[in-house]
Scaffold this motif. Structure first.
Motif, PDB file in Angstrom:
ATOM      1  N   ALA A 359      24.535   3.027-146.889  1.00 32.80           N
ATOM      2  CA  ALA A 359      25.457   3.328-147.757  1.00 32.80           C
ATOM      3  C   ALA A 359      26.487   4.315-147.243  1.00 32.80           C
ATOM      4  O   ALA A 359      27.725   4.014-147.615  1.00 32.80           O
ATOM      5  N   ASP A 360      26.280   5.126-146.498  1.00 31.12           N
ATOM      6  CA  ASP A 360      27.278   6.203-145.765  1.00 31.12           C
ATOM      7  C   ASP A 360      28.337   5.295-144.932  1.00 31.12           C
ATOM      8  O   ASP A 360      29.509   5.842-144.994  1.00 31.12           O
ATOM      9  N   VAL A 401      31.622 -13.721-132.622  1.00 29.68           N
ATOM     10  CA  VAL A 401      33.109 -13.627-133.563  1.00 29.68           C
ATOM     11  C   VAL A 401      32.692 -12.189-134.176  1.00 29.68           C
ATOM     12  O   VAL A 401      33.122 -12.358-135.418  1.00 29.68           O
ATOM     13  N   LYS A 402      32.045 -11.130-133.787  1.00 28.76           N
ATOM     14  CA  LYS A 402      31.867 -10.079-134.509  1.00 28.76           C
ATOM     15  C   LYS A 402      33.071  -9.341-134.714  1.00 28.76           C
ATOM     16  O   LYS A 402      33.272  -8.509-135.851  1.00 28.76           O
ATOM     17  N   ASP A 403      34.427  -9.921-134.240  1.00 26.90           N
ATOM     18  CA  ASP A 403      35.608  -9.055-134.839  1.00 26.90           C
ATOM     19  C   ASP A 403      36.190  -9.889-135.741  1.00 26.90           C
ATOM     20  O   ASP A 403      37.294  -9.294-136.416  1.00 26.90           O
ATOM     21  N   LYS A 404      35.459 -10.984-136.230  1.00 29.94           N
ATOM     22  CA  LYS A 404      36.071 -11.670-137.281  1.00 29.94           C
ATOM     23  C   LYS A 404      35.113 -11.812-138.309  1.00 29.94           C
ATOM     24  O   LYS A 404      35.565 -11.874-139.860  1.00 29.94           O
ATOM     25  N   LEU A 405      33.786 -11.758-138.255  1.00 27.42           N
ATOM     26  CA  LEU A 405      32.676 -11.977-139.260  1.00 27.42           C
ATOM     27  C   LEU A 405      31.640 -10.747-139.004  1.00 27.42           C
ATOM     28  O   LEU A 405      31.133 -10.582-137.678  1.00 27.42           O
ATOM     29  N   THR A 406      30.996 -10.225-139.953  1.00 29.91           N
ATOM     30  CA  THR A 406      30.010  -9.207-139.939  1.00 29.91           C
ATOM     31  C   THR A 406      28.906  -9.938-140.808  1.00 29.91           C
ATOM     32  O   THR A 406      29.055 -10.063-142.023  1.00 29.91           O
ATOM     33  N   VAL A 407      27.821 -10.265-140.091  1.00 30.83           N
ATOM     34  CA  VAL A 407      26.544 -10.545-140.817  1.00 30.83           C
ATOM     35  C   VAL A 407      25.626  -9.218-140.895  1.00 30.83           C
ATOM     36  O   VAL A 407      25.320  -8.922-139.864  1.00 30.83           O
ATOM     37  N   ALA A 408      25.487  -8.785-142.053  1.00 32.50           N
ATOM     38  CA  ALA A 408      24.726  -7.580-142.425  1.00 32.50           C
ATOM     39  C   ALA A 408      23.384  -7.831-143.223  1.00 32.50           C
ATOM     40  O   ALA A 408      23.331  -8.593-143.646  1.00 32.50           O
ATOM     41  N   LYS A 409      22.650  -6.552-143.195  1.00 32.48           N
ATOM     42  CA  LYS A 409      21.688  -6.555-144.183  1.00 32.48           C
ATOM     43  C   LYS A 409      21.625  -4.983-144.524  1.00 32.48           C
ATOM     44  O   LYS A 409      22.169  -3.962-143.812  1.00 32.48           O
ATOM     45  N   PHE A 410      21.333  -4.890-145.741  1.00 32.23           N
ATOM     46  CA  PHE A 410      21.267  -3.623-146.465  1.00 32.23           C
ATOM     47  C   PHE A 410      20.105  -3.477-147.219  1.00 32.23           C
ATOM     48  O   PHE A 410      19.696  -4.102-147.983  1.00 32.23           O
ATOM     49  N   ASP A 411      19.374  -2.325-146.917  1.00 30.85           N
ATOM     50  CA  ASP A 411      18.021  -2.133-147.496  1.00 30.85           C
ATOM     51  C   ASP A 411      18.328  -1.156-148.819  1.00 30.85           C
ATOM     52  O   ASP A 411      18.644  -0.143-148.750  1.00 30.85           O
ATOM     53  N   ALA A 412      18.183  -2.101-149.752  1.00 30.85           N
ATOM     54  CA  ALA A 412      18.400  -1.502-151.190  1.00 30.85           C
ATOM     55  C   ALA A 412      17.417  -0.662-151.865  1.00 30.85           C
ATOM     56  O   ALA A 412      17.745  -0.064-152.750  1.00 30.85           O
ATOM     57  N   THR A 413      16.351  -0.375-151.098  1.00 29.27           N
ATOM     58  CA  THR A 413      15.476   0.608-151.358  1.00 29.27           C
ATOM     59  C   THR A 413      15.543   2.200-150.898  1.00 29.27           C
ATOM     60  O   THR A 413      15.263   3.068-151.633  1.00 29.27           O
ATOM     61  N   GLU A 414      16.119   2.124-149.694  1.00 28.87           N
ATOM     62  CA  GLU A 414      16.562   3.227-149.134  1.00 28.87           C
ATOM     63  C   GLU A 414      18.128   3.612-149.291  1.00 28.87           C
ATOM     64  O   GLU A 414      18.647   4.716-148.676  1.00 28.87           O
TER      65      GLU A 414
END
Length: 489
Positions: A359-360, A401-414
């Motif tokens: 989140a930060d 291609v990390k300078d063009k696309l970010t594949v991410a995950k976000f723990d929505a419980t924390e």
């Protein structure tokens, strides 16, 4: 004879296949929605619940046809913009329309239930009140709204009837032009009186009466000053459109009434601007945690702005008393308190196949000039665990291609999804995409295979994520030549 028989058979087939449920499009929707009364289903062909509803919906449409109550449906896989404009976020969604104004359908999904509900909706929303039934009617429900008007004042009467048509499921409405009833109420018409079984018991609205004044009056006075909240009445508070202040205290606490009574003056001071409730802290401890009250220490206090998806917990080291809560609420009302955002620590090193988003760092990552593909997950979710190797493979595929696309995950419980995102997470996994240079988030609704994720990104990414990134891959023949963006999946 054979020709006649064939025509007869064809006619029977056509009659059997004809539907009394109208299929609406963006161009025909308004004609039905603007009728005095109509029921419209928003559906998706693949939806199992929609398929289960279909035969009952068809039967109800045929029965209600003789009552001139239109029954219709909208295919949301085709009319996506229309469904979005109607706030549809699940299937099937049923809405009752009255002259273009929608309300949620609250009946059952069986033929008899649909027919019964819609026939009741067709009845007058306003009951006639006279001196003979005045005392009985005003105590007939928890909240009763009675309009008092002169017989000749047709404008006030129609305004009140129109308002009652829209809010008939929320309040009991009565109208009186009887001089004796008006005298018994002690009002000078035009006037509207709210009779209720809580707080002061009665509120009056006098003078010019219009849609806006009626709505403001009803919303302000129909909610108790400080009542217990539960799943049974949560919707009423959520729809009120006001911040909601919670006192978390166990129902069995011997000092519960004393604690609640001490906060009542604060609730009265902010009435009409903030709603106050108390909630059983033992039964709804998880809700306290969702408002970032982390310790099971009671009593506790927090404010939630449901519309803006923000939360403001009182420091749990402080005492929940009149002085502390009053100061906290005054600071909240003055905009002096920042919302609480739960976040894990920003990873010191990003060494996983996909970017670990917290989140930060959410707003910072969203603002980057990259396409962004995010899985919002819960560690305990079985579907999320099953998806993990595929999601990791997706991150590895686009590692160059990390300078063009970010594949991410976000723990929505924390982590809390910041209000700036403009959406809430209600199920796991939820997969969202935001194109570079855009502020709009798109929900991914395809299957969860690697090929489908790749196809989706190729169709929706703003940046050229397929450009060869190193000579070795190109010489090895691993880089595919793409035909360009797709118009549709």
């Amino acid at each position: 004879m054979r020709a006649a028989t064939l025509l007869s058979v064809l006619g029977a087939v056509a009659a059997a296949s004809a539907s009394d449920v109208a299929d609406l499009t963006a161009s025909t929707f308004a004609d039905t929605a603007n009728q005095p009364l109509a029921l419209i289903e928003f559906f998706a062909p693949w939806c199992g619940h929609c398929k289960a509803l279909a035969p009952h919906y068809e039967e109800a449409a045929t029965i209600l046809k003789k009552d001139n109550i239109p029954i219709a449906k909208v295919d949301c896989t085709v009319e996506t913009d229309l469904c979005s404009s109607q706030g549809v976020n699940g299937y099937p969604t049923l809405k009752v329309f009255r002259k273009g104004v929608p309300t949620d359908y609250a009946g059952t999904r069986k033929t008899d239930g649909i027919v019964s509900y819609m026939k009741k909706q067709a009845l007058p929303a306003v009951s006639e009140v006279t001196a003979s039934n005045h005392d009985e009617f005003k105590t007939a429900d928890k909240v009763v709204l009675v309009a008092y008007a002169d017989e000749s004042d047709k404008s006030t009467q129609q305004t009140f009837r129109d308002f009652a048509d829209i809010y008939r499921d929320e309040y009991l409405f009565g109208l009186s032009t009887d001089a004796a009833a008006i005298a018994a109420a002690g009002v000078t018409p035009p006037a509207v009186v709210m009779y209720k079984t809580f707080d002061e018991g009665r509120n009056d609205l006098e003078g010019s009466i219009d849609d806006e004044s009626l709505l403001a009056f009803a919303k302000e006075h129909s909610v108790p000053l400080l009542d217990e909240i539960s799943p049974d009445n949560f919707a009423m508070y959520a729809e009120a459109g006001l911040p909601l202040a919670y006192i978390f205290v166990p129902a069995t606490d011997s000092k519960r009434e004393e604690i609640v009574k001490a906060i009542e003056p604060v609730a009265r001071e902010h009435k009409g601007k903030i709603n106050f409730v108390w909630i059983d802290a033992n039964k709804f401890a998880d809700h306290a945690k969702s408002l970032n009250l982390q310790e099971p220490t009671w009593p506790a206090f927090a404010i939630q702005n449901i519309q803006e998806m923000t939360k403001f917990p009182l420091d749990q080291s402080k005492t929940v008393d009149h002085a502390t809560v009053s100061a906290f609420v005054n600071d909240f009302a003055a905009g002096k308190i920042s919302p609480s955002i739960k976040s894990q620590k920003v990873p010191a090193v990003q060494d996983e196949p996909v970017f670990v988003l917290v989140a930060d760092e959410f707003d910072k990552v969203v603002a980057e000039d990259k396409d962004l593909f995010v899985e919002f997950y819960a560690p305990w979710c079985g579907h999320c665990k099953k998806l993990k190797p595929t999601w990791d493979s997706l991150g590895e595929r686009y590692a160059n291609v990390k300078d063009k696309l970010t594949v991410a995950k976000f723990d929505a419980t924390e982590n809390d999804v910041p209000a700036s995102a403009g959406f809430r997470i209600s199920g796991f996994p939820t997969i969202k995409f935001k194109a570079a240079g855009s502020s709009e988030w798109v929900s991914y609704e395809g299957d969860r295979s690697l090929d489908s994720f790749v196809e989706f990104l190729e169709a929706n990414a703003t940046n050229d994520i397929n450009e060869p990134d190193n000579l070795e891959a190109e010489l090895d023949g691993e880089t595919e030549v793409k035909s360009g963006r797709h118009d549709e999946l």
